[in-house]
Enzyme design. Structure first.
Site, PDB file in Angstrom:
ATOM      1  N   HIS C 104       0.869  -1.179   0.000  1.00 51.20           N
ATOM      2  CA  HIS C 104       0.000   0.000   0.000  1.00 51.20           C
ATOM      3  C   HIS C 104       0.902   1.224   0.000  1.00 51.20           C
ATOM      4  O   HIS C 104       1.981   1.207   0.617  1.00 51.20           O
ATOM      5  CB  HIS C 104      -0.834   0.102   1.277  1.00 51.20           C
ATOM      6  CG  HIS C 104      -1.741  -1.049   1.550  1.00 51.20           C
ATOM      7  ND1 HIS C 104      -1.318  -2.210   2.128  1.00 51.20           N
ATOM      8  CD2 HIS C 104      -3.077  -1.193   1.369  1.00 51.20           C
ATOM      9  CE1 HIS C 104      -2.343  -3.036   2.268  1.00 51.20           C
ATOM     10  NE2 HIS C 104      -3.423  -2.451   1.816  1.00 51.20           N
ATOM     11  N   GLU C 235     -10.731  -6.772  -4.594  1.00 48.89           N
ATOM     12  CA  GLU C 235     -10.516  -7.846  -3.616  1.00 48.89           C
ATOM     13  C   GLU C 235     -11.737  -7.969  -2.723  1.00 48.89           C
ATOM     14  O   GLU C 235     -11.973  -7.133  -1.854  1.00 48.89           O
ATOM     15  CB  GLU C 235      -9.286  -7.526  -2.774  1.00 48.89           C
ATOM     16  CG  GLU C 235      -9.018  -8.596  -1.729  1.00 48.89           C
ATOM     17  CD  GLU C 235      -7.726  -8.360  -0.966  1.00 48.89           C
ATOM     18  OE1 GLU C 235      -6.757  -7.868  -1.573  1.00 48.89           O
ATOM     19  OE2 GLU C 235      -7.711  -8.636   0.246  1.00 48.89           O
ATOM     20  N   GLU C 271      -8.879 -13.663  -1.753  1.00 49.25           N
ATOM     21  CA  GLU C 271      -8.174 -14.027  -0.517  1.00 49.25           C
ATOM     22  C   GLU C 271      -8.899 -15.165   0.169  1.00 49.25           C
ATOM     23  O   GLU C 271     -10.114 -15.100   0.389  1.00 49.25           O
ATOM     24  CB  GLU C 271      -8.091 -12.817   0.413  1.00 49.25           C
ATOM     25  CG  GLU C 271      -7.465 -13.202   1.737  1.00 49.25           C
ATOM     26  CD  GLU C 271      -7.141 -12.030   2.652  1.00 49.25           C
ATOM     27  OE1 GLU C 271      -6.816 -10.938   2.160  1.00 49.25           O
ATOM     28  OE2 GLU C 271      -7.214 -12.224   3.876  1.00 49.25           O
ATOM     29  N   HIS C 274     -10.819 -14.348   3.362  1.00 53.36           N
ATOM     30  CA  HIS C 274     -12.047 -13.609   3.056  1.00 53.36           C
ATOM     31  C   HIS C 274     -13.127 -14.564   2.546  1.00 53.36           C
ATOM     32  O   HIS C 274     -14.308 -14.396   2.842  1.00 53.36           O
ATOM     33  CB  HIS C 274     -11.770 -12.524   2.021  1.00 53.36           C
ATOM     34  CG  HIS C 274     -10.842 -11.447   2.501  1.00 53.36           C
ATOM     35  ND1 HIS C 274     -10.407 -10.419   1.699  1.00 53.36           N
ATOM     36  CD2 HIS C 274     -10.271 -11.234   3.715  1.00 53.36           C
ATOM     37  CE1 HIS C 274      -9.603  -9.626   2.403  1.00 53.36           C
ATOM     38  NE2 HIS C 274      -9.500 -10.105   3.617  1.00 53.36           N
ATOM     39  N   ASP C 299      -4.600 -13.927  -2.836  1.00 52.74           N
ATOM     40  CA  ASP C 299      -3.973 -13.673  -1.546  1.00 52.74           C
ATOM     41  C   ASP C 299      -3.968 -14.991  -0.789  1.00 52.74           C
ATOM     42  O   ASP C 299      -4.993 -15.420  -0.240  1.00 52.74           O
ATOM     43  CB  ASP C 299      -4.742 -12.606  -0.760  1.00 52.74           C
ATOM     44  CG  ASP C 299      -4.216 -11.204  -1.035  1.00 52.74           C
ATOM     45  OD1 ASP C 299      -3.389 -11.033  -1.960  1.00 52.74           O
ATOM     46  OD2 ASP C 299      -4.629 -10.268  -0.324  1.00 52.74           O
ATOM     47  N   ASP C 310     -10.701 -11.923  10.499  1.00 49.07           N
ATOM     48  CA  ASP C 310      -9.616 -12.159   9.551  1.00 49.07           C
ATOM     49  C   ASP C 310      -8.316 -12.423  10.309  1.00 49.07           C
ATOM     50  O   ASP C 310      -7.700 -11.498  10.838  1.00 49.07           O
ATOM     51  CB  ASP C 310      -9.486 -10.843   8.760  1.00 49.07           C
ATOM     52  CG  ASP C 310      -8.879 -11.017   7.400  1.00 49.07           C
ATOM     53  OD1 ASP C 310      -8.655 -12.155   6.979  1.00 49.07           O
ATOM     54  OD2 ASP C 310      -8.619  -9.981   6.759  1.00 49.07           O
ATOM     55  N   ASP C 312      -5.607 -13.925   8.944  1.00 43.74           N
ATOM     56  CA  ASP C 312      -4.477 -13.775   8.023  1.00 43.74           C
ATOM     57  C   ASP C 312      -3.306 -14.675   8.383  1.00 43.74           C
ATOM     58  O   ASP C 312      -2.171 -14.213   8.542  1.00 43.74           O
ATOM     59  CB  ASP C 312      -4.017 -12.305   8.004  1.00 43.74           C
ATOM     60  CG  ASP C 312      -4.875 -11.437   7.097  1.00 43.74           C
ATOM     61  OD1 ASP C 312      -5.579 -11.966   6.234  1.00 43.74           O
ATOM     62  OD2 ASP C 312      -4.829 -10.198   7.254  1.00 43.74           O
ATOM     63  N   ASP C 342      -0.708 -12.633   1.938  1.00 42.73           N
ATOM     64  CA  ASP C 342      -1.356 -11.610   2.775  1.00 42.73           C
ATOM     65  C   ASP C 342      -1.550 -12.251   4.149  1.00 42.73           C
ATOM     66  O   ASP C 342      -2.666 -12.568   4.555  1.00 42.73           O
ATOM     67  CB  ASP C 342      -2.684 -11.185   2.153  1.00 42.73           C
ATOM     68  CG  ASP C 342      -3.240  -9.953   2.859  1.00 42.73           C
ATOM     69  OD1 ASP C 342      -2.610  -9.459   3.811  1.00 42.73           O
ATOM     70  OD2 ASP C 342      -4.324  -9.487   2.465  1.00 42.73           O
TER      71      ASP C 342
END
Lengths: 443, 443, 443, 443
Positions: C104, C235, C271, C274, C299, C310, C312, C342
């Site tokens: 980002h 996404e 992802e 997700h 992801d 989430d 991750d 991710d």
């Protein structure tokens, strides 16, 4: 005399992981010694009569799909049909090399208009099963009473608002315990599908739970009188068919047993799909039960991660079965409990081969888990890492003083004021490394 | 001297349900007698220091959004800022007419480089709070120690694999209990946000849970020594931040207390949002705790039905608050516990009026619930229907014999064999009628 | 000149599945040809700057736990710190042999008081990254604009009720696209963490979604003008931080793209975590996106099955990675997309080795999945079974007529009236056999 | 001639909120004008034949519990029984003052060994229903074809891997459309309970979804030919009985319709319980459908927040019904759609009064929602607050330029560089105030 129903299917053999034959074991080799015992003794596989023989493929939105050969018989005599089913079941046990079986009273014999007639029919079927056991060496892992299907139990059995329903349930449990005893069953299970509530608004929680305790106490008394050898087992499930079932999960059931002084007479039968429906991993429930000394037996199945109800699928996730067998190996085995496949074919699986393949898939998955867990324990990687992680409780005076109960808050405040910031020397939790180590053994 | 921080906001008044003024109570009328007591005595509202004063609007994906006036001060002296916050808090308590407050040690005073300095800062802030209490008549509902935020507690506090962390946590609890005592606090709460695990792979469940019990036993001993009046309270939550928290829900916590002989010293603080995250309704958790004699206090908040984490919203669902107050009324009140708003503004609510409105929304919702529950109990509709439903346990010989423990399975089998099919006379569960009756009172 | 920050960690090597070294690849062998291409080309691994460099271990209940060496620098100059972080990142990319990276705008360079200053700082950091890329051969898989962290975006960025916020977000996307272009980035991603609602009560759904479409249309126009080569990617995520995110899942996002005529300019970045939060398996979302021609990039992470947010985590479930790679292989690869991790360390994993191990765990898991999927496809077992299952659509006149659109309900009624009951010849779905076949390849 | 089956139950009357009579309407007053129309015209209540007449109380763990009087008839003639059921149904419609009804083909008439016979039986029952409609003024809200119960549909109907099953389903839809036409039905619904998958492993997603589109296209063609007046409606549901249903939720279904060019011919029938199972609030699904121009009709029911399957309860949550009616009022009504009670008694509710009470509970709850929503809209509080919130899109040049499509990223960058930080003037989201306002109207 019985005619073989599935002549196309032979006895399933171990062919090893590289075999391309689906109708063979790729991992389960019954007599092979793993971690000091033959696989069959660690695994103590059991087939569930209700799913294997009685599940017809119907669901809340659909009619039956199965047309099993054992159901094709001239109408009329329900006990005759029950005999036919029992023989088919033993043919499957034999062909799959499964040593144990489990049943509800009403799976194996019909419910007739009076309890006396129903009991008599049960006696006839039990007599046949006893013969078939003698001939085959198969054994009952556990029996149970079906206290959820008949509409008389719609408001509960032991937790019914109605005392005559309680009495009926008690009578049914007595008879089912006798049937289990007659068949040499090693355990007896209670699953309280209707012992819970649909709405708290109409429910007297305290009375219902006390009544459930009274019911179980009567069963424990009768167990001793009857001389049933193994433990009584409660099977937790959070809900379905009830909106809330009292035996929600391992911890809830433990609270109930402790509160009512039943923890000496009862252990638990843990079902993996029930664990995940309660918001836990199966491994969590097994480890929790083992820690509490309550792990009696396992219903080896699995649910679908995206569905909110009990799908009762055969276990096929090797990471999960590895963890399950880790718990089993750590506590030295499950006997007199075992691994019961409380699992059924998908509705769309309509061939008799599917029934055999499904059991193979579960047996092989548990066998892979056993092999993985045994290597993991023998190499000791996880156990060593974990022992190191908790070493301060063993290797420092402070740790020993705390666990010995020698110190209180005031002593510990003095320690804390004198010590440097503990975070500065706190090791990593290393979760990723633990996961790598586990993953290396999941094969 | 303190200058009013929110001069635009006056003391919130009761204006009745038809008032259009948002900054007024529409249902909560503190001194009005409902079901035999003033509303303020049934409701015992408490404001949470952490959410009201310290929540800055940050979330895992976003930075702080709040620019509260009390935070705008010359940098440098943290105790000065803590004073400023405390004065702002008492201004809010006063304007909202909330009688109680709750705090963590680290909310009200800063964590400094050494424990000794931190304790000294806490003493200073407690001294100010005591003054403000004396001037305003406000009281502490409960205090608690924050054992989850500092990284030293990342692996647990009482359940840390590290003994020096345990000692630090013990010291912190001792001091927080002293602060609570100094402020006349009526209860002391333990919420074990880090008492659980992130992965079972690296966790020694048995050691950790025994250590947690040791820790709580020390706290109970010190409570008696200190003369803290009210009960110690555990606050169940299933997870978050832990993947699994040991105090998962009411039943899990009850099992833990019973197993470790702690059930005489501890009761529970039930949070509604934690209840729903554990797969239960809030009413279920309250009724279960009440049945077990463990309902000590309530964190009155609510979660979002579609999100899987703790949103800590103010309670606004009147059906839910009616049921909550039903339990409270049935057990004759919560004192020395109360209704603490463990609830925070949404991140996007950035005006000081929002803070006031949010508390009004919660206080009015609980007050509506109280009014509804009182009418429901006084009219007795649900209680009568329920008593009728279970009448066979009271009105038949069979029911009385069973509950008196006079009969066993063999007696009941005789009864069952003699009786007609119980389903034929089994009444309807009437769930829809119960729901209509409840609905009529939810206004 | 840069001094190596992690001298204790060398370049990670492939050592094969039987190696006991944790700091080595056991399955990922970059240059080894699998299914016709080197593994690195199929897998196109990417490291996420935000998790690897910027995640500090804080969570909603806890402070930072990480003390990474790159953060230890004299205070003051934020761009200097950004340089230091970037150099550390490239050291990690190099040591792990990861070819791509994602960022980002606000991860790599600081947000300063004015947009102009922020843009200038970004330019400086991008210049350094470009140098480091040139020296190392590393490449940007995708860039993105962080439109969720700053409080200006609390009500949304492209979906803000405020037009000046929309403008600010547009400016940020323009600059982030330019940075991506400057670094040779192959794709550009939009994740709308705040593009959704917290409550429908205050939300104008239609206006917000039209504004989002306008925003994306502007981005597509500018992409063409700028000459950014790869596709723009949305996404999907169902929620968190929003209560509801507009790009809920693959199908919801597809509906949005189709409705607003954006389906030519946008593909999806899927992802796994997700997907599961949206109530789907990762494989479901990948297959759905592939079917719709929208699968752009992945992801690669995973969530915890028992938590509702989430997490991750790095992917470690080999069954899941096998299925993921099945989709990738079937569509001939992901390029210009790739597999971006991710994923982040657990909060309690505080050693620099954990960061390396975590990436190894993910890379090996994806590599095992690739090897399994390749063997599965090459042996063709599943594909053959499935082709057989649908053969009536290819091999019968009726099937061909229907798919060719030659018949209507009236024609089909004539067919149906004439044919025997179709159930009588309907084959089994054979789910258990499909699962056995998959399981045999999951190694 | 028909003899009244429930003589003890009279026609249900409106008695107002303070009546204590359960068998009366407390809120639904059919002819009372609310927001410009009689309540009956806004609400367009419909009774579901399947739940009301055919649901027998069985569940996956239990046998039937209902002993409805209409089922007590001499065995043998299924069409005679179907007649009896239809007359009972019309008696209930009449006594409850419900104007519409909904049916599946196989609810109202038996499935016989051949399709021709089944069609003939359907014709007979439809003829009777037509007579009863003429006599009573009742109307069909919608008809549908039951394509999920018969085992021939176990792998799907329009998405079956088998072309002859597709043909059979097509024939069934044709006939059900004709029956609906014959009865003056205003809409025709498709709910694809088996249009999805049990495992992706054996599924060709693309072929199945294209076939589903082909099937619906044929239905749309035939609808035009037949002259069926109202729209065709798809009913989304995420799963159950399928593991994944293709019409997962509103957005997924919209994507499907758009992709296949079916969005002109189809609208949606939204069921609240399906909404919550998909991870959405019912209000979210209604508002999303309304925004997309796809809101055709509503299945007014509700689920249990703690259960993961379709409980199909009558709606009783007044906050929820208020929001539902807000959407309906905002779009000016539902006609030709309506509010169908796709809801059933709990299994334990076995009295005929329960059936009447359950419908009263739902009708009163929807009527309370209508009254609340009307007052809320008429007072305009929420609408005004929301209009103010988005005023920058209407009242500033920037807002108008963006929505008019006059500007691109470069223009907006210039704006952003010139403007001060937008957060400094960003208003609060005021969620708590919106909730207070709503709460005041929920009575």
């Amino acid at each position: 005399a019985w005619e073989e129903l599935f002549p196309s299917i032979g006895r399933i053999q171990y062919e090893g992981p590289d075999s391309d034959t689906p109708l063979a074991f790729h991992y389960y080799n019954a007599e092979e010694v793993v971690h000091g015992k033959p696989m069959r003794e660690w695994l103590r596989f059991s087939m569930a009569y209700w799913h294997t023989i009685r599940a017809d493929g119907s669901d809340p939105f659909g009619a039956a799909t199965k047309r099993w050969p054992w159901e094709q018989h001239p109408a009329g005599d329900d006990v005759e049909l029950a005999f036919r089913r029992m023989r088919a079941f033993f043919e499957l046990l034999d062909k799959l090399g499964v040593d144990f079986w489990c049943f509800h009273d009403r799976d194996i014999a019909p419910e007739l208009p009076t309890l006396a007639d129903t009991n008599a029919a049960l006696d006839q079927v039990v007599a046949l099963a006893k013969e078939l056991q003698a001939a085959s060496g198969k054994r009952v892992l556990w029996g149970t009473a079906q206290l959820f299907k008949h509409p008389r139990y719609m408001h509960g059995a032991a937790t019914s608002p109605n005392a005559t329903v309680f009495a009926h349930a008690a009578a049914q449990v007595k008879k089912a315990m006798e049937a289990t005893k007659e068949l040499g069953g090693e355990n007896f299970v209670f699953w309280g599908g209707r012992e819970g509530y649909q709405t708290l608004l109409n429910t007297d929680l305290a009375l219902e739970q006390h009544n459930l305790a009274r019911f179980l106490r009567m069963a424990a008394d009768y167990k001793r009188k009857l001389g049933l050898p193994g433990p009584l087992l409660l099977e937790p499930k959070p809900q379905e068919p009830a909106k809330h079932q009292y035996d929600f999960d391992v911890s809830t059931t433990a609270a109930f047993l402790l509160r009512h002084g039943l923890d000496k007479d009862f252990k638990l039968n843990i079902e993996c799909n029930h664990a995940t429906l309660a918001g836990h991993s199966c491994y969590h429930e097994l480890e929790t039960a083992a820690m509490l000394g309550l792990l009696g037996s396992i219903d080896a199945n699995s649910g679908d991660p995206q569905t909110g109800w009990d799908t009762d699928q055969f276990p096929t996730d090797i990471r999960e079965t590895t963890l399950m067998m880790l718990t089993v190996l750590r506590q030295g085995g499950l006997a007199p409990g075992g691994l019961n496949f409380d699992a059924k074919l998908r509705r769309e699986s309509t061939a008799i081969e599917d029934l055999v393949l499904a059991h193979i898939s579960g047996m092989d998955a548990m066998a892979r888990g056993l092999r993985n867990a045994a290597r993991l324990l023998e190499d000791g990687v996880l156990e060593r890492m974990r022992a190191q992680r908790y070493s301060s409780w063993r290797d420092t005076q402070l740790g020993r003083d705390i666990t010995a109960g020698k110190v209180g808050l005031e002593d510990l405040e003095r320690v804390a004021l004198a010590q440097p910031e503990p975070f500065d020397s706190l090791p990593s939790g290393q979760q990723e490394l633990y996961e790598i180590q586990l993953s290396r053994y999941v094969r």
